[in-house]
Design an enzyme around this catalytic site. Structure first.
Site, PDB file in Angstrom:
ATOM      1  N   GLU A   6       0.822  -1.361   0.065  1.00 35.55           N
ATOM      2  CA  GLU A   6       0.092   0.022   0.160  1.00 35.55           C
ATOM      3  C   GLU A   6       0.576   1.011   0.345  1.00 35.55           C
ATOM      4  O   GLU A   6       1.410   2.327   0.504  1.00 35.55           O
ATOM      5  CB  GLU A   6      -0.967  -0.089   1.242  1.00 35.55           C
ATOM      6  CG  GLU A   6      -2.006  -0.905   1.469  1.00 35.55           C
ATOM      7  CD  GLU A   6      -2.937  -0.967   0.314  1.00 35.55           C
ATOM      8  OE1 GLU A   6      -3.162   0.033  -0.639  1.00 35.55           O
ATOM      9  OE2 GLU A   6      -3.503  -1.953  -0.343  1.00 35.55           O
ATOM     10  N   ARG A  16     -18.386  -0.386   4.800  1.00 34.48           N
ATOM     11  CA  ARG A  16     -19.364  -0.784   3.858  1.00 34.48           C
ATOM     12  C   ARG A  16     -20.169  -1.585   5.296  1.00 34.48           C
ATOM     13  O   ARG A  16     -21.301  -1.874   5.509  1.00 34.48           O
ATOM     14  CB  ARG A  16     -18.942  -1.619   3.422  1.00 34.48           C
ATOM     15  CG  ARG A  16     -19.584  -2.266   2.064  1.00 34.48           C
ATOM     16  CD  ARG A  16     -19.547  -2.596   0.726  1.00 34.48           C
ATOM     17  NE  ARG A  16     -18.474  -3.514   0.525  1.00 34.48           N
ATOM     18  CZ  ARG A  16     -18.785  -5.194   1.243  1.00 34.48           C
ATOM     19  NH1 ARG A  16     -19.825  -4.942   1.805  1.00 34.48           N
ATOM     20  NH2 ARG A  16     -17.296  -6.303   1.530  1.00 34.48           N
ATOM     21  N   CYS A  63      -8.666  -1.204   7.781  1.00 30.96           N
ATOM     22  CA  CYS A  63      -7.163  -1.510   7.349  1.00 30.96           C
ATOM     23  C   CYS A  63      -6.862   0.004   7.055  1.00 30.96           C
ATOM     24  O   CYS A  63      -5.231  -0.143   7.456  1.00 30.96           O
ATOM     25  CB  CYS A  63      -7.000  -2.373   6.168  1.00 30.96           C
ATOM     26  SG  CYS A  63      -7.178  -4.059   6.431  1.00 30.96           S
ATOM     27  N   HIS A  91      -1.435  -5.345   2.223  1.00 30.99           N
ATOM     28  CA  HIS A  91      -2.130  -6.189   2.367  1.00 30.99           C
ATOM     29  C   HIS A  91      -2.115  -7.853   1.381  1.00 30.99           C
ATOM     30  O   HIS A  91      -1.866  -7.600   0.489  1.00 30.99           O
ATOM     31  CB  HIS A  91      -3.744  -5.641   1.474  1.00 30.99           C
ATOM     32  CG  HIS A  91      -4.646  -5.047   1.831  1.00 30.99           C
ATOM     33  ND1 HIS A  91      -4.663  -3.668   1.730  1.00 30.99           N
ATOM     34  CD2 HIS A  91      -5.893  -5.590   3.178  1.00 30.99           C
ATOM     35  CE1 HIS A  91      -6.188  -3.160   2.744  1.00 30.99           C
ATOM     36  NE2 HIS A  91      -6.221  -4.449   2.892  1.00 30.99           N
TER      37      HIS A  91
END
Length: 213
Positions: A79, A89, A142, A165
């Site tokens: 990342e 979500r 995350c 990830h």
């Protein structure tokens, strides 16, 4: 000192490969003589950063690599950037579901990883481990941890850190499924490569690893 973190299971899963891979990567690096600590983070907004900050205070690491699961991705994702936005979500493990809230009130819009992500990408390619530089860590726990880590490291100029990830583990995917997955052992090897590369790299490589969309 090296600090590796992973997450507890979330979203109805019984395991989280990020934590298994972090533990196994720690064992690999210890066998090579490195001093390593591994910490499992709760999959919860707020609490995850609190546990991470406690570990930073306790261990004063030189390198911090936090890992998390990105189900559906097919590669190890290095990342690049964390954004100051929580937008859940699904609820976290504590039932929290913040929408359009800042990770750190008044904090900058984003932080870049201080890991050498391009050099790590090249090293992973040499090791024949599928990897990519990712331009988004999402807006769930995350990214929350990634942003919280980089915000904390602004006060620790001698420490480099970032977020990686990992895909689903092979055992998480039903037989015959086309859902992408990787063996946990390969994920652990990847995290170890990222750590070794970071320790051996003072200036990142300049190579194309961007995205068109």
């Amino acid at each position: 000192m090296i600090l590796l973190t992973g997450f507890e299971p979330f979203g109805g899963e019984s395991t989280n490969p990020s934590w298994t891979a972090a533990r196994e990567a720690g064992a690999l690096l210890r066998a090579e003589g490195y001093e390593v600590r591994t910490v499992e983070l709760p999959c919860a907004f707020g609490d995850s950063i609190r546990v991470l900050e406690e570990a930073l205070e306790q261990y004063s690491p030189q390198v911090v690599v936090c890992a998390g699961q990105a189900g559906g991705r097919s590669r190890i994702s290095l990342e690049r950037i964390a954004i100051n936005c929580d937008d859940a979500r699904i609820p976290d493990n504590a039932g929290n579901a913040p929408v359009d809230e800042a990770v750190v009130s008044g904090g900058p819009a984003a932080y870049f990883s201080s890991l050498p992500v391009k050099a790590a990408l090249a090293a992973l390619d040499t090791a024949q481990i599928p990897a990519e530089v990712s331009q988004t860590a999402g807006t769930y726990v995350c990214n929350h941890v990634f942003y919280g880590l980089m915000h904390a490291l602004r006060l620790r100029p001698g420490t480099r850190g970032g977020f990686v990830h990992v895909p689903y583990a092979v055992e998480q995917v039903p037989p015959g499924s086309v859902t992408a997955s990787l063996p946990v052992g390969l994920m652990a090897a990847a995290l170890a490569v990222v750590v070794r590369t970071t320790l051996g790299t003072t200036a990142d490589l300049k190579l194309a690893a961007g995205a068109t969309h």
